[in-house]
Design a protein around this motif. Structure first.
Motif, PDB file in Angstrom:
ATOM      1  N   VAL A  13       0.859  -1.186   0.000  1.00  0.00           N
ATOM      2  CA  VAL A  13       0.000   0.000   0.000  1.00  0.00           C
ATOM      3  C   VAL A  13       0.890   1.229   0.000  1.00  0.00           C
ATOM      4  O   VAL A  13       1.786   1.361   0.835  1.00  0.00           O
ATOM      5  N   PHE A  14       0.668   2.130  -0.975  1.00  0.00           N
ATOM      6  CA  PHE A  14       1.336   3.424  -1.000  1.00  0.00           C
ATOM      7  C   PHE A  14       0.340   4.453  -0.494  1.00  0.00           C
ATOM      8  O   PHE A  14      -0.792   4.517  -0.985  1.00  0.00           O
ATOM      9  N   ARG A  15       0.752   5.242   0.501  1.00  0.00           N
ATOM     10  CA  ARG A  15      -0.156   6.181   1.153  1.00  0.00           C
ATOM     11  C   ARG A  15       0.398   7.597   1.072  1.00  0.00           C
ATOM     12  O   ARG A  15       1.522   7.860   1.466  1.00  0.00           O
ATOM     13  N   ASP A  16      -0.426   8.506   0.543  1.00  0.00           N
ATOM     14  CA  ASP A  16      -0.098   9.933   0.487  1.00  0.00           C
ATOM     15  C   ASP A  16      -0.791  10.577   1.674  1.00  0.00           C
ATOM     16  O   ASP A  16      -1.983  10.823   1.653  1.00  0.00           O
ATOM     17  N   ARG A  17      -0.032  10.867   2.709  1.00  0.00           N
ATOM     18  CA  ARG A  17      -0.629  11.389   3.944  1.00  0.00           C
ATOM     19  C   ARG A  17      -1.150  12.806   3.777  1.00  0.00           C
ATOM     20  O   ARG A  17      -2.107  13.195   4.433  1.00  0.00           O
ATOM     21  N   SER A  18      -0.552  13.598   2.894  1.00  0.00           N
ATOM     22  CA  SER A  18      -1.002  14.978   2.734  1.00  0.00           C
ATOM     23  C   SER A  18      -2.374  15.047   2.065  1.00  0.00           C
ATOM     24  O   SER A  18      -3.132  15.979   2.318  1.00  0.00           O
ATOM     25  N   ALA A  19      -2.695  14.066   1.223  1.00  0.00           N
ATOM     26  CA  ALA A  19      -3.977  14.074   0.526  1.00  0.00           C
ATOM     27  C   ALA A  19      -4.970  13.078   1.128  1.00  0.00           C
ATOM     28  O   ALA A  19      -6.133  13.059   0.736  1.00  0.00           O
ATOM     29  N   GLY A  20      -4.509  12.248   2.047  1.00  0.00           N
ATOM     30  CA  GLY A  20      -5.401  11.243   2.618  1.00  0.00           C
ATOM     31  C   GLY A  20      -5.801  10.193   1.594  1.00  0.00           C
ATOM     32  O   GLY A  20      -6.918   9.708   1.579  1.00  0.00           O
ATOM     33  N   TYR A  21      -4.862   9.828   0.720  1.00  0.00           N
ATOM     34  CA  TYR A  21      -5.136   8.913  -0.386  1.00  0.00           C
ATOM     35  C   TYR A  21      -4.187   7.730  -0.298  1.00  0.00           C
ATOM     36  O   TYR A  21      -3.007   7.895  -0.007  1.00  0.00           O
ATOM     37  N   ALA A  22      -4.697   6.543  -0.525  1.00  0.00           N
ATOM     38  CA  ALA A  22      -3.865   5.347  -0.510  1.00  0.00           C
ATOM     39  C   ALA A  22      -4.325   4.411  -1.624  1.00  0.00           C
ATOM     40  O   ALA A  22      -5.496   4.409  -2.000  1.00  0.00           O
ATOM     41  N   PHE A  23      -3.378   3.651  -2.146  1.00  0.00           N
ATOM     42  CA  PHE A  23      -3.735   2.667  -3.164  1.00  0.00           C
ATOM     43  C   PHE A  23      -2.884   1.419  -2.994  1.00  0.00           C
ATOM     44  O   PHE A  23      -1.749   1.469  -2.539  1.00  0.00           O
ATOM     45  N   LEU A  24      -3.473   0.303  -3.354  1.00  0.00           N
ATOM     46  CA  LEU A  24      -2.823  -0.997  -3.248  1.00  0.00           C
ATOM     47  C   LEU A  24      -2.298  -1.387  -4.617  1.00  0.00           C
ATOM     48  O   LEU A  24      -3.021  -1.329  -5.612  1.00  0.00           O
ATOM     49  N   THR A  25      -1.030  -1.762  -4.675  1.00  0.00           N
ATOM     50  CA  THR A  25      -0.408  -2.199  -5.916  1.00  0.00           C
ATOM     51  C   THR A  25       0.653  -3.237  -5.574  1.00  0.00           C
ATOM     52  O   THR A  25       0.840  -3.582  -4.409  1.00  0.00           O
ATOM     53  N   ILE A  46       3.858   2.130   2.569  1.00  0.00           N
ATOM     54  CA  ILE A  46       4.949   3.063   2.300  1.00  0.00           C
ATOM     55  C   ILE A  46       4.333   4.448   2.164  1.00  0.00           C
ATOM     56  O   ILE A  46       3.460   4.663   1.324  1.00  0.00           O
ATOM     57  N   ASP A  47       4.778   5.384   3.012  1.00  0.00           N
ATOM     58  CA  ASP A  47       4.277   6.753   2.964  1.00  0.00           C
ATOM     59  C   ASP A  47       5.073   7.539   1.929  1.00  0.00           C
ATOM     60  O   ASP A  47       6.307   7.521   1.929  1.00  0.00           O
ATOM     61  N   VAL A  48       4.347   8.217   1.038  1.00  0.00           N
ATOM     62  CA  VAL A  48       4.990   9.016  -0.007  1.00  0.00           C
ATOM     63  C   VAL A  48       4.609  10.477   0.170  1.00  0.00           C
ATOM     64  O   VAL A  48       3.576  10.801   0.751  1.00  0.00           O
ATOM     65  N   GLU A  49       5.453  11.377  -0.317  1.00  0.00           N
ATOM     66  CA  GLU A  49       5.201  12.806  -0.185  1.00  0.00           C
ATOM     67  C   GLU A  49       4.222  13.315  -1.234  1.00  0.00           C
ATOM     68  O   GLU A  49       3.420  14.191  -0.971  1.00  0.00           O
ATOM     69  N   ILE A  50       4.320  12.779  -2.443  1.00  0.00           N
ATOM     70  CA  ILE A  50       3.484  13.257  -3.543  1.00  0.00           C
ATOM     71  C   ILE A  50       2.929  12.057  -4.303  1.00  0.00           C
ATOM     72  O   ILE A  50       3.647  11.113  -4.589  1.00  0.00           O
ATOM     73  N   SER A  51       1.645  12.117  -4.603  1.00  0.00           N
ATOM     74  CA  SER A  51       1.017  11.104  -5.447  1.00  0.00           C
ATOM     75  C   SER A  51       0.130  11.821  -6.454  1.00  0.00           C
ATOM     76  O   SER A  51       0.076  13.044  -6.490  1.00  0.00           O
TER      77      SER A  51
END
Length: 83
Positions: A13-25, A46-51
């Motif tokens: 799961v990649f999670r963009d904490r600033s946008a509250g968005y996550a996706f499974l890949t 994995i928390d990412v800065e930009i998605s």
């Protein structure tokens, strides 16, 4: 593919904490942190800065720069010197 030399390719799961968005890949990246996904299974996160949810190009909030105006302003300020 040659067996035993490639990293594990598993769901993450990649999670963009600033946008509250996550996706499974699927990815070779991994993490010690985990999260319970919507399907009830636990996956590494994995928390990412930009998605795509927070990047200005994808959200439509990108600003168009007036490059022609910038060049004209530069030439007015500093002018072209005659040789």
């Amino acid at each position: 593919m040659k067996p035993g030399i490639h990293p594990a390719y598993e769901p993450v799961v990649f999670r963009d904490r600033s946008a509250g968005y996550a996706f499974l890949t699927r990815s070779t990246a991994t993490s010690e942190k985990t999260v319970e996904w919507e399907d009830g299974n636990t996956y590494p996160v994995i928390d990412v800065e930009i998605s795509s949810a927070s990047h200005p190009f994808y959200t439509g909030t990108a600003k168009v720069l007036d490059t022609a105006g910038r060049v004209e302003r530069f030439e007015r300020r500093y002018g072209r010197k005659a040789r």
